[in-house]
Design an enzyme around this catalytic site. Structure first.
Site, PDB file in Angstrom:
ATOM      1  N   TYR A 124       5.482 -11.491   2.559  1.00 41.91           N
ATOM      2  CA  TYR A 124       4.237 -12.221   2.851  1.00 41.91           C
ATOM      3  C   TYR A 124       4.029 -13.404   1.909  1.00 41.91           C
ATOM      4  CZ  TYR A 124       3.038  -8.312   5.791  1.00 41.91           C
ATOM      5  OH  TYR A 124       3.046  -7.371   6.771  1.00 41.91           O
ATOM      6  N   LYS A 191      12.723   0.891   0.549  1.00 38.52           N
ATOM      7  CA  LYS A 191      13.989   0.940   1.281  1.00 38.52           C
ATOM      8  C   LYS A 191      15.062   0.491   0.281  1.00 38.52           C
ATOM      9  CE  LYS A 191      16.283   1.223   5.250  1.00 38.52           C
ATOM     10  NZ  LYS A 191      16.396   2.429   6.083  1.00 38.52           N
ATOM     11  N   ASP A 224      11.588   4.569   6.522  1.00 36.40           N
ATOM     12  CA  ASP A 224      11.796   5.109   7.871  1.00 36.40           C
ATOM     13  C   ASP A 224      11.509   6.608   7.905  1.00 36.40           C
ATOM     14  OD1 ASP A 224      13.935   4.903   6.160  1.00 36.40           O
ATOM     15  OD2 ASP A 224      15.451   4.526   7.683  1.00 36.40           O
ATOM     16  N   ASP A 248       1.514  -2.545   5.115  1.00 39.99           N
ATOM     17  CA  ASP A 248       0.854  -3.088   6.302  1.00 39.99           C
ATOM     18  C   ASP A 248       1.145  -2.197   7.513  1.00 39.99           C
ATOM     19  OD1 ASP A 248      -0.457  -4.732   8.013  1.00 39.99           O
ATOM     20  OD2 ASP A 248       0.942  -6.411   7.889  1.00 39.99           O
TER      21      ASP A 248
END
Ligand code: NAD
Length: 360
Positions: A124, A191, A224, A248
């Site tokens: 972002y 991740k 995930d 988000d």
């Protein structure tokens, strides 16, 4: 002590739901001077900007703001005011609680999760390279030279910066929040198996800082897997600390679990300034119809009172809201199946205020 608070009704459904939230807060008996300021579409004509200088000054002076949703005008060249305010005031924490209230439309039970999302960097940060532009071609050449990776010249690139400083402050905030609010577990989401130098860094900082809080259970989860776990057993999660993008996405996933955006408030918090808002948008199609759910806006007010240390007042509002939702008589359309009887925004607000022992 009297509080001076900037109140931005916003646009679309904003003025209706902020009116209800304001009345709920006033019913607690706290002394509040509302500094009502404009922002949104209506300001463009009057001030030439959707966020006038006097609104910015008011937040700067009062340091605390309750804000309704604001439409992001399309095709005017103005970017999101919400994003602007977060960046301008360096509001590096986005805090969103997700709790199931009995009577909400959801298949789940006993969920009480707080998502703490880093608000300033990650994908972002706005560092983007458009396909075909000169500097994009240069960057592609640089990558080829330094990493021996040949990207197609038709590639667009978004940069994902994650720094030690920003990771430290958001992770520390997460643990401090857990400690202060007697939460048991912090789960850090990442991740790092794929993005070793951005998410990997976030995880490394989390592993280090977690050692300072031995009384709080700590774990990390790959995003995930985290998504699947949240869908399967959300009740076992407590505080989630996430970099910007995962925060988000998981926030909306959690909103879905507890019954929708109409029940989910958010706080944007910096060193000494904080802005509280519902997380849904301005739903322009319902503007002025006395239709939508005021709960997220009221709960934004509850978060604000918590932040101010007015715990009793916050609990008073939340208790009344929970009772009204559980009774299911004076609730808006989104708590019901289509065709079932419901009430409007103000009627729901009136029921909550009466439960608090007040008068609309
Ligand atoms: P939205 O959240 O405004 O509305 C989407 C749908 O969700 C609505 O049509 C409605 O069915 C439902 N909904 C939203 N709030 C509800 C409530 N309180 N009660 C019951 N149902 C509710 O999303 P959108 O239509 O994508 O966005 C409209 C505008 O709001 C856009 O300009 C967007 O940029 C802006 N926005 C602002 C904020 C903010 O101010 N923080 C956040 C998100 C979107």
């Amino acid at each position: 002590m009297a509080y001076k608070i900037t109140l931005i009704p916003g646009d679309g459904i904003g003025p209706e739901i902020t009116e209800v939230a304001k009345r709920c807060i006033e019913t607690t008996g706290l002394e509040i001077e509302w500094d009502i300021k404009m922002a949104g579409e209506e300001c463009i004509e009057k001030f030439g900007t959707p966020i006038p200088e006097e609104t910015i000054k008011s937040i700067e002076n009062n340091k605390i703001c309750l804000k309704g949703p604001i439409t992001t005008p399309i095709g005017t060249g103005f970017r999101s005011i919400n994003v602007f305010l977060r960046q301008y005031f360096n509001l590096y924490v986005c805090l969103r609680p997700f709790k199931i209230y009995k009577g909400a439309k959801t298949k789940y039970e006993n969920v009480d999760i707080v998502v703490i999302r880093e608000n300033m960097e990650d994908l972002y940060s706005g560092i983007e390279f458009e396909k075909g532009k000169e500097d994009t071609k240069e960057l592609i050449k640089f990558i080829e030279k330094k990493r021996k990776i040949k990207l197609s010249e038709n590639t667009g690139i978004s940069i994902k910066p994650i720094s030690v400083e920003n990771s430290e402050r958001i992770i520390r905030f997460g643990f401090e929040y857990a400690k202060k609010n007697k939460r048991k577990k912090v789960t850090v989401v990442h991740k790092a198996n794929i993005m070793k130098y951005s998410d990997g860094l976030f995880l490394e900082v989390a592993n280090r800082i977690s050692k300072e809080y031995p009384e709080i259970e700590y774990e990390d989860k790959i995003v995930d897997n985290m998504s699947m776990q949240l869908v399967q057993k959300p009740e076992i999660y407590d505080v989630l600390v996430c970099p910007n993008l995962y925060g988000d996405i998981l926030s909306d996933l959690c909103a879905g679990i507890i019954g929708g955006l109409g029940l989910s408030p958010g706080a944007n918090i910096g060193e000494d300034i904080a802005i509280f808002e519902p997380t849904h948008g301005s739903a322009p199609k319902y503007k002025g119809q006395n239709k939508v759910n005021p709960s997220a806006m009221i709960l934004a007010g509850v978060l604000m009172l918590d932040y101010l240390g007015e715990i009793e007042a916050a609990e008073k509002i939340e208790r009344a809201l929970a009772q009204v939702i559980e009774e299911g008589k004076y609730v808006t359309y989104d708590f019901k199946n289509s065709g079932e009887e419901c009430v409007g925004t103000f009627e729901m607000g009136k029921a909550i205020i009466e439960k608090m022992g007040g008068k609309w």
